[in-house]
Structure formats: C-alpha cells, structure tokens
Design a protein around this motif. Structure first.
Motif, short mmCIF file in Angstrom:
data_model
loop_
_atom_site.label_atom_id
_atom_site.label_comp_id
_atom_site.label_asym_id
_atom_site.label_seq_id
_atom_site.Cartn_x
_atom_site.Cartn_y
_atom_site.Cartn_z
N THR A 188 0.83 -1.20 0.00
CA THR A 188 0.00 0.00 0.00
C THR A 188 0.87 1.25 0.00
O THR A 188 1.75 1.41 0.84
CB THR A 188 -0.93 0.01 1.23
N LEU A 189 0.61 2.11 -0.96
CA LEU A 189 1.26 3.41 -1.09
C LEU A 189 0.30 4.46 -0.57
O LEU A 189 -0.89 4.44 -0.90
CB LEU A 189 1.56 3.67 -2.57
N MET A 190 0.79 5.37 0.24
CA MET A 190 -0.05 6.46 0.70
C MET A 190 0.07 7.61 -0.30
O MET A 190 1.17 8.12 -0.55
CB MET A 190 0.36 6.93 2.10
N ASN A 191 -1.05 8.00 -0.88
CA ASN A 191 -1.09 9.08 -1.86
C ASN A 191 -1.73 10.29 -1.19
O ASN A 191 -2.87 10.23 -0.74
CB ASN A 191 -1.91 8.64 -3.07
N VAL A 192 -0.96 11.40 -1.12
CA VAL A 192 -1.41 12.58 -0.39
C VAL A 192 -1.57 13.74 -1.36
O VAL A 192 -0.65 14.05 -2.12
CB VAL A 192 -0.41 12.96 0.72
N ASN A 193 -2.74 14.36 -1.34
CA ASN A 193 -3.02 15.52 -2.18
C ASN A 193 -3.26 16.72 -1.27
O ASN A 193 -4.09 16.68 -0.37
CB ASN A 193 -4.26 15.27 -3.04
N ILE A 194 -2.51 17.80 -1.54
CA ILE A 194 -2.54 18.99 -0.71
C ILE A 194 -3.10 20.15 -1.52
O ILE A 194 -2.60 20.43 -2.61
CB ILE A 194 -1.12 19.34 -0.23
N PRO A 195 -4.13 20.84 -1.01
CA PRO A 195 -4.63 22.00 -1.74
C PRO A 195 -3.64 23.16 -1.66
O PRO A 195 -2.92 23.30 -0.68
CB PRO A 195 -5.94 22.35 -1.01
N ASP B 173 -3.72 28.83 6.98
CA ASP B 173 -4.88 29.14 7.82
C ASP B 173 -6.21 28.82 7.14
O ASP B 173 -7.26 28.89 7.76
CB ASP B 173 -4.85 30.59 8.29
N ARG B 174 -6.18 28.46 5.86
CA ARG B 174 -7.41 28.10 5.15
C ARG B 174 -7.56 26.59 4.98
O ARG B 174 -8.59 26.13 4.48
CB ARG B 174 -7.46 28.79 3.79
N LEU B 175 -6.56 25.80 5.38
CA LEU B 175 -6.68 24.34 5.31
C LEU B 175 -7.74 23.87 6.30
O LEU B 175 -7.82 24.38 7.41
CB LEU B 175 -5.35 23.66 5.62
N THR B 176 -8.53 22.90 5.90
CA THR B 176 -9.62 22.42 6.74
C THR B 176 -9.28 21.12 7.47
O THR B 176 -10.16 20.53 8.08
CB THR B 176 -10.89 22.22 5.89
N GLY B 177 -8.04 20.68 7.39
CA GLY B 177 -7.63 19.47 8.09
C GLY B 177 -7.11 18.40 7.15
O GLY B 177 -6.97 18.62 5.94
N ILE B 178 -6.84 17.24 7.73
CA ILE B 178 -6.33 16.10 6.98
C ILE B 178 -7.36 14.99 7.09
O ILE B 178 -7.81 14.67 8.20
CB ILE B 178 -4.98 15.62 7.55
N ARG B 179 -7.76 14.44 5.95
CA ARG B 179 -8.80 13.40 5.96
C ARG B 179 -8.40 12.21 5.11
O ARG B 179 -7.80 12.38 4.04
CB ARG B 179 -10.11 13.96 5.40
N GLN C 70 -12.66 21.04 -0.76
CA GLN C 70 -13.12 21.65 0.48
C GLN C 70 -11.97 22.22 1.31
O GLN C 70 -12.16 22.62 2.45
CB GLN C 70 -13.90 20.63 1.30
N GLY C 71 -10.75 22.21 0.75
CA GLY C 71 -9.61 22.80 1.43
C GLY C 71 -8.85 21.86 2.34
O GLY C 71 -8.02 22.30 3.13
N GLY C 72 -9.13 20.56 2.23
CA GLY C 72 -8.46 19.60 3.10
C GLY C 72 -7.33 18.87 2.39
O GLY C 72 -7.27 18.81 1.17
N VAL C 73 -6.44 18.32 3.20
CA VAL C 73 -5.38 17.45 2.71
C VAL C 73 -5.97 16.05 2.68
O VAL C 73 -6.54 15.58 3.68
CB VAL C 73 -4.15 17.49 3.65
N ALA C 74 -5.88 15.38 1.54
CA ALA C 74 -6.48 14.05 1.38
C ALA C 74 -5.40 12.97 1.36
O ALA C 74 -4.39 13.12 0.68
CB ALA C 74 -7.28 13.99 0.09
N ILE C 75 -5.64 11.90 2.11
CA ILE C 75 -4.73 10.76 2.10
C ILE C 75 -5.51 9.55 1.60
O ILE C 75 -6.53 9.18 2.17
CB ILE C 75 -4.17 10.47 3.49
N VAL C 76 -5.00 8.95 0.53
CA VAL C 76 -5.63 7.78 -0.08
C VAL C 76 -4.66 6.60 -0.01
O VAL C 76 -3.55 6.69 -0.53
CB VAL C 76 -5.99 8.04 -1.56
#
Length: 139
Positions: A48-55, A60-66, A113-119
């Motif tokens: 499994t590779l963790m794929n991270v997408n950052i807006p 101060d506008r990031l909505t978190g990591i999901r 939505q301004g979040g960092v996504a981890i897939v």
C-alpha cells in the motif's frame, strides 16, 4: 510505487496548483511534515502506497487532513493534435473536468473543500470478481 514494491513504506505527495497560481510551498511543507509524523506512528497494510493531495491554500485556510477514497476525473474534452520537436504526432488532452468534485468521500472532494487528502493505494489492482469470471472462460 517503486518503494512500496521494495517493501519500503512510501508516500506520494502532490500539491494541487491551478494553472498560473504560485505554489504555496510553505503550506505544503507543513502539511507534509504533519502527515509523515502521523503516518510514521502507525503500521500500513502490505503493498500500500499512501497518496497525499494537498490544496494550494494558505495554511490558515486548510480544513484538516482526511482519509479518502480515490476519485476519478473525466479528462478534458478539448484534445489538441500537435507535432513534437522530432516531428512525431502528439496529443495534448485539455484540463480536467470537475464532474465528480462533489462525489462524497473522495480525495477530489476533500481537496475542493480545502483539506489534505490521504488515499491508501493498493498496488494489486486485480479485479478479483472479474478474474474469477475470466477463469471460467479461460481455465
């Protein structure tokens, strides 16, 4: 992916920069640091590779990591045929469309939505039900 194939825990990072926008590297660096620290504290499934997408937003506008599922974008409708410097025909496929930007739970939605996504991307992409069906035809 190569690191994952070699059993090295691996993370791919992407900064979602719109055409013409300046990359906000400080925001990306802070997000990368946070993600790496948190992922290093847990075990991952094999292959499994963790794929991270950052807006590309101010911190101060990031909505978190999901955690999210992988989204699928439709490629652009405007394909341009051209010739490369060696005289070969090439095709440039236009910008992505946002057809599924609102699809709940995807990395596309999270970033929109301004979040960092981890897939978590599993490297074995075999469709098991399809393989079982094919084995009936091609034993």
């Amino acid at each position: 992916m190569e690191g994952t194939l070699l059993t090295v825990p691996s993370i791919a990072f992407s900064l979602a920069v719109s055409n013409g926008a300046a990359p906000l590297w400080d925001t990306a660096a802070a997000a990368v640091s946070d993600v790496v620290q948190r992922l290093a504290a847990v075990s991952w499934p094999a292959n499994t590779l963790m794929n991270v997408n950052i807006p590309n937003l101010p911190a101060d506008r990031l909505t978190g990591i999901r955690a999210a599922a992988q989204g699928q974008r439709m490629i652009g409708d405007n394909t341009i045929e051209a010739t490369d410097p060696r005289g070969r025909r090439i095709y440039w496929i236009g910008p992505n469309r946002n057809d599924d930007a609102a699809l709940p739970g995807t990395d596309i939605e999270v970033v929109a939505q301004g979040g960092v996504a981890i897939v978590p991307i599993h490297l074995d992409m075999t469709h098991r039900a399809g393989l079982d069906a094919l084995r009936k035809i091609f034993p």
